[in-house]
Design an enzyme around this catalytic site. Structure first.
Site, PDB file in Angstrom:
ATOM      1  N   ARG A  38       0.826  -1.220   0.000  1.00 60.74           N
ATOM      2  CA  ARG A  38       0.000   0.000   0.000  1.00 60.74           C
ATOM      3  C   ARG A  38       0.859   1.268   0.000  1.00 60.74           C
ATOM      4  O   ARG A  38       0.434   2.309  -0.498  1.00 60.74           O
ATOM      5  CB  ARG A  38      -0.935  -0.006   1.221  1.00 60.74           C
ATOM      6  CG  ARG A  38      -2.003   1.096   1.205  1.00 60.74           C
ATOM      7  CD  ARG A  38      -2.947   0.922   2.376  1.00 60.74           C
ATOM      8  NE  ARG A  38      -4.051   1.889   2.358  1.00 60.74           N
ATOM      9  CZ  ARG A  38      -4.300   2.753   3.326  1.00 60.74           C
ATOM     10  NH1 ARG A  38      -3.505   2.800   4.403  1.00 60.74           N
ATOM     11  NH2 ARG A  38      -5.322   3.578   3.252  1.00 60.74           N
ATOM     12  N   ILE A  64      -7.481   7.357  -0.563  1.00 54.44           N
ATOM     13  CA  ILE A  64      -7.227   5.927  -0.716  1.00 54.44           C
ATOM     14  C   ILE A  64      -7.993   5.266   0.427  1.00 54.44           C
ATOM     15  O   ILE A  64      -7.838   5.634   1.586  1.00 54.44           O
ATOM     16  CB  ILE A  64      -5.711   5.611  -0.676  1.00 54.44           C
ATOM     17  CG1 ILE A  64      -5.452   4.102  -0.771  1.00 54.44           C
ATOM     18  CG2 ILE A  64      -5.024   6.199   0.533  1.00 54.44           C
ATOM     19  CD1 ILE A  64      -3.970   3.742  -0.921  1.00 54.44           C
ATOM     20  N   SER A  65      -8.869   4.317   0.087  1.00 57.21           N
ATOM     21  CA  SER A  65      -9.751   3.711   1.095  1.00 57.21           C
ATOM     22  C   SER A  65      -8.955   2.966   2.158  1.00 57.21           C
ATOM     23  O   SER A  65      -7.827   2.536   1.922  1.00 57.21           O
ATOM     24  CB  SER A  65     -10.718   2.729   0.430  1.00 57.21           C
ATOM     25  OG  SER A  65     -11.573   3.395  -0.458  1.00 57.21           O
ATOM     26  N   GLN A  66      -9.596   2.790   3.340  1.00 60.30           N
ATOM     27  CA  GLN A  66      -8.902   2.038   4.376  1.00 60.30           C
ATOM     28  C   GLN A  66      -8.793   0.579   3.936  1.00 60.30           C
ATOM     29  O   GLN A  66      -9.699   0.032   3.291  1.00 60.30           O
ATOM     30  CB  GLN A  66      -9.593   2.177   5.719  1.00 60.30           C
ATOM     31  CG  GLN A  66     -10.951   1.555   5.847  1.00 60.30           C
ATOM     32  CD  GLN A  66     -11.610   1.996   7.142  1.00 60.30           C
ATOM     33  OE1 GLN A  66     -12.276   3.036   7.188  1.00 60.30           O
ATOM     34  NE2 GLN A  66     -11.449   1.223   8.184  1.00 60.30           N
TER      35      GLN A  66
END
Length: 218
Positions: A38, A64-66
């Site tokens: 990530r 940016i999504s968890q």
């Protein structure tokens, strides 16, 4: 192993443990999330927080999504190794990179040209050759490439968009957040069967709204 490498390895282990505790239990999904770093998709000061289970800001006012949400959405999508997948909302490119490990071909679209350019550079650097990233109005999908086995939408619509449902192959699955942008949304799984469309509510989520048109680049 150097102290820095040791610390990174420890944080990655914690990262995977956090995913499991949040309900990401599919081995294929966990393996893909272990392989795709990530940190590659974060910038500047936020790179240090890449292994935390939280959304982080990226360019164009997006996030940016968890990771746990990425994992749960991927798990709900059930992508298979022969599947052709459409992702609506490229963002950082992280979700598409995860999908690239699980599906035959990934098409990802975003209304922001700058995000598509940055994500494409990362895909090239990581040698993710089965991803095609395009600047397009995602609410209309990609009719030229339809039908799709799987469709993943990473922005919230008031209802599952009709043009996207029309591009879903029989037996196909779409995962989409549904609800007003200023309230809690529900993550919905839609399956196209011989009889029609089946809807299943999975969990509460919060996503940026799905916006029609292309982004205005600064």
């Amino acid at each position: 192993m150097s102290e820095d490498a040791d610390e990174t390895a420890r944080r990655k282990m914690q990262f995977l443990f956090a995913l499991r505790t949040k309900g990401v239990t599919d081995t294929r999904v966990l393996t893909a999330m272990e392989k795709i770093d990530r940190r590659q998709f974060t910038r500047g000061v936020f790179a240090a927080r890449a292994y935390e289970d939280m959304p982080l800001p990226i360019a164009c006012g997006q996030t940016i999504s968890q990771p746990s949400v990425v994992g749960l959405m991927t798990q709900a999508l059930k992508p298979g190794p022969r599947d052709k997948v459409l992702e609506v909302g490229t963002g950082s490119g992280y979700q598409a990179a995860i999908l690239s490990q699980l599906a035959r071909r990934v098409y990802t679209v975003d209304r922001h040209r700058a995000l598509v350019a940055t994500a494409s550079d990362i895909f090239r650097r990581l040698d993710l050759t089965n991803i095609t990233a395009l600047t397009a109005d995602g609410s209309f999908g990609l009719p030229d490439q339809a039908p799709f086995d799987r469709i993943l939408v990473t922005a919230a619509a008031e209802d599952p968009p009709g043009p996207l449902l029309a591009q879903l192959r029989k037996g196909g699955i779409m995962v989409v957040p549904v609800g007003q942008s200023d309230t809690v949304q529900s993550l919905i799984r839609v399956t196209r069967t011989d009889e029609g469309l089946e809807y299943e509510e999975l969990r509460s989520v919060r996503f940026v709204p799905l916006v029609e048109g292309l982004g205005r680049e600064h």
